[in-house]
Write a protein that holds these residues in place. Structure first.
Motif, short mmCIF file in Angstrom:
data_model
loop_
_atom_site.label_atom_id
_atom_site.label_comp_id
_atom_site.label_asym_id
_atom_site.label_seq_id
_atom_site.Cartn_x
_atom_site.Cartn_y
_atom_site.Cartn_z
N GLU A 113 -9.13 6.98 -0.90
CA GLU A 113 -9.99 7.63 -1.88
C GLU A 113 -11.42 7.09 -1.79
O GLU A 113 -11.63 5.97 -1.32
CB GLU A 113 -9.46 7.39 -3.30
CG GLU A 113 -8.10 7.99 -3.55
CD GLU A 113 -7.58 7.64 -4.94
OE1 GLU A 113 -7.98 6.60 -5.49
OE2 GLU A 113 -6.77 8.40 -5.46
N ILE A 114 -12.37 7.89 -2.25
CA ILE A 114 -13.76 7.44 -2.32
C ILE A 114 -13.98 6.95 -3.74
O ILE A 114 -13.99 7.75 -4.69
CB ILE A 114 -14.74 8.59 -1.97
CG1 ILE A 114 -14.39 9.19 -0.61
CG2 ILE A 114 -16.17 8.09 -2.02
CD1 ILE A 114 -14.45 8.22 0.55
N ALA A 115 -14.11 5.64 -3.92
CA ALA A 115 -14.20 5.06 -5.26
C ALA A 115 -14.98 3.76 -5.22
O ALA A 115 -15.19 3.16 -4.16
CB ALA A 115 -12.80 4.81 -5.82
N LYS A 167 -6.28 3.31 -0.10
CA LYS A 167 -5.47 4.53 -0.21
C LYS A 167 -6.23 5.76 0.27
O LYS A 167 -5.76 6.88 0.13
CB LYS A 167 -5.02 4.73 -1.65
CG LYS A 167 -4.07 3.64 -2.12
CD LYS A 167 -3.59 3.90 -3.51
CE LYS A 167 -2.62 2.82 -3.95
NZ LYS A 167 -2.17 3.02 -5.32
N ARG A 200 -19.76 7.19 2.70
CA ARG A 200 -18.33 7.24 2.35
C ARG A 200 -17.49 6.11 2.94
O ARG A 200 -16.62 5.60 2.25
CB ARG A 200 -17.75 8.60 2.72
CG ARG A 200 -18.21 9.65 1.77
CD ARG A 200 -17.51 10.93 1.96
NE ARG A 200 -18.05 11.86 0.96
CZ ARG A 200 -17.64 13.08 0.81
NH1 ARG A 200 -16.67 13.53 1.57
NH2 ARG A 200 -18.18 13.85 -0.10
N LYS A 233 -13.67 6.81 -9.32
CA LYS A 233 -14.02 7.77 -8.27
C LYS A 233 -15.50 8.09 -8.35
O LYS A 233 -16.06 8.26 -9.43
CB LYS A 233 -13.19 9.04 -8.43
CG LYS A 233 -11.73 8.82 -8.11
CD LYS A 233 -10.95 10.11 -8.18
CE LYS A 233 -9.51 9.85 -7.84
NZ LYS A 233 -8.71 11.06 -7.91
N TYR A 237 -10.57 1.14 -10.04
CA TYR A 237 -11.35 1.98 -9.16
C TYR A 237 -11.85 3.18 -9.94
O TYR A 237 -11.11 3.80 -10.68
CB TYR A 237 -10.51 2.47 -7.98
CG TYR A 237 -10.28 1.42 -6.93
CD1 TYR A 237 -11.30 1.06 -6.06
CD2 TYR A 237 -9.06 0.78 -6.82
CE1 TYR A 237 -11.11 0.09 -5.09
CE2 TYR A 237 -8.85 -0.19 -5.85
CZ TYR A 237 -9.88 -0.54 -5.00
OH TYR A 237 -9.69 -1.49 -4.06
N ARG A 257 -14.59 3.80 0.70
CA ARG A 257 -13.21 4.23 0.91
C ARG A 257 -12.25 3.09 0.53
O ARG A 257 -12.40 1.97 0.95
CB ARG A 257 -12.99 4.64 2.35
CG ARG A 257 -11.66 5.36 2.57
CD ARG A 257 -11.57 5.99 3.94
NE ARG A 257 -12.70 6.85 4.30
CZ ARG A 257 -12.86 8.10 3.90
NH1 ARG A 257 -11.97 8.66 3.11
NH2 ARG A 257 -13.90 8.80 4.29
N THR A 258 -11.26 3.42 -0.31
CA THR A 258 -10.26 2.43 -0.73
C THR A 258 -9.15 2.36 0.29
O THR A 258 -9.09 3.16 1.22
CB THR A 258 -9.66 2.80 -2.10
OG1 THR A 258 -8.90 4.00 -1.96
CG2 THR A 258 -10.74 3.00 -3.15
N ASN A 296 -18.96 10.16 -6.21
CA ASN A 296 -19.44 11.12 -5.21
C ASN A 296 -20.60 10.47 -4.48
O ASN A 296 -21.60 10.13 -5.10
CB ASN A 296 -19.90 12.42 -5.87
CG ASN A 296 -18.76 13.22 -6.40
OD1 ASN A 296 -17.67 13.22 -5.84
ND2 ASN A 296 -18.97 13.92 -7.50
#
Length: 182
Positions: free
Chosen positions: A121-123, A119, A112, A104, A102, A116-117, A106
Motif C-alpha cells: 500500500e501507499i501509506a 503490504k 510512491r 494512506k 499507517y 510503499r508499505t 496520495n
C-alpha cells in the motif's frame, strides 16, 4: 463522527466561525458533511459532487471555505497538551503508551516507492506517544531513528512486540500471556 459531534462542529463553524452557505440551495450542514466525507474517505471533490448532485468546483469551493474557517478556529478546535516537565511528580511509573499506524496518502508516481508499505500500500507511517488520559504527547510522521527521540524524552513507554526491548520501550516478553487487568 457521531451525530452529536457533527451538530456541535456545524454549530461552532456557523456561529463562532461565521460560516454561511453561499446560496440558498446549499446548507452549512451539507457543506460540513461533504468536507468530512472528503477527509474521511480520501475521495476527490468530483466524486462527492456526483453523490450530492453538485459540480466538483462547487464542492471544492465549499471545502476551501470550511478549511479556512477551521484553520481560523484552530485555537478552539485543537486542544493543546501540557508539556511534561522534569519535576513531574505523578506516582505512576508509566506516562503513556506508544503506537504507530499507517495512513494512506496520495503521492506522485515518482515518490510512491518511498511510501510503499510491506503490504504494497501507499501509506505514511505515523508514530504516536500519548498520555494515560489519551492526549497526544509526541507525533512523528514517516521518520526514522525513534530510539534517540525516546531517549531525549527520558521516560518508558509500553508498546507492542514489534518494537525492540531497549531503553525507552517496555515490550511484552514473547510467548507470555498477559491478562488485560494487568
Amino acid at each position: 463522527m457521531d451525530r452529536r459531534n457533527f451538530v456541535i462542529l456545524r454549530n461552532i463553524l456557523r456561529t463562532i466561525g461565521r460560516l454561511a452557505a453561499p446560496t440558498q440551495c446549499v446548507e452549512v450542514q451539507e457543506m460540513v458533511a461533504n468536507f468530512l466525507h472528503i477527509l474521511a474517505h480520501d475521495v476527490k471533490n468530483r466524486v462527492v459532487g456526483r453523490q450530492y448532485a453538485r459540480s466538483g468546483e462547487t464542492v471544492l469551493r465549499h471545502f476551501r471555505s470550511i478549511l479556512t474557517v477551521i484553520l481560523q478556529l484552530h485555537e478552539l478546535l485543537l486542544k493543546k497538551s501540557e508539556p511534561i516537565t522534569s519535576d513531574y511528580t505523578d506516582s505512576r511509573t508509566v506516562l503513556g503508551a506508544l503506537d504507530d499506524t499507517y495512513i494512506k496518502v496520495n503521492v506522485s508516481a515518482v515518490d510512491r516507492p518511498h511510501y510503499r508499505t510491506r503490504k504494497g500500500e501507499i501509506a505514511l507511517n505515523v508514530l504516536v506517544i500519548y498520555s494515560p488520559t489519551g492526549e497526544f504527547i509526541f507525533v512523528l510522521s514517516g521518520g526514522k531513528g525513534l530510539q534517540p527521540i525516546l531517549e531525549c524524552l527520558g521516560y518508558y513507554y509500553p508498546c507492542d512486540a514489534k518494537y525492540p526491548n531497549v531503553e525507552g520501550f517496555l515490550t511484552p516478553y514473547r510467548g507470555e500471556q498477559y491478562p488485560l487487568s494487568e
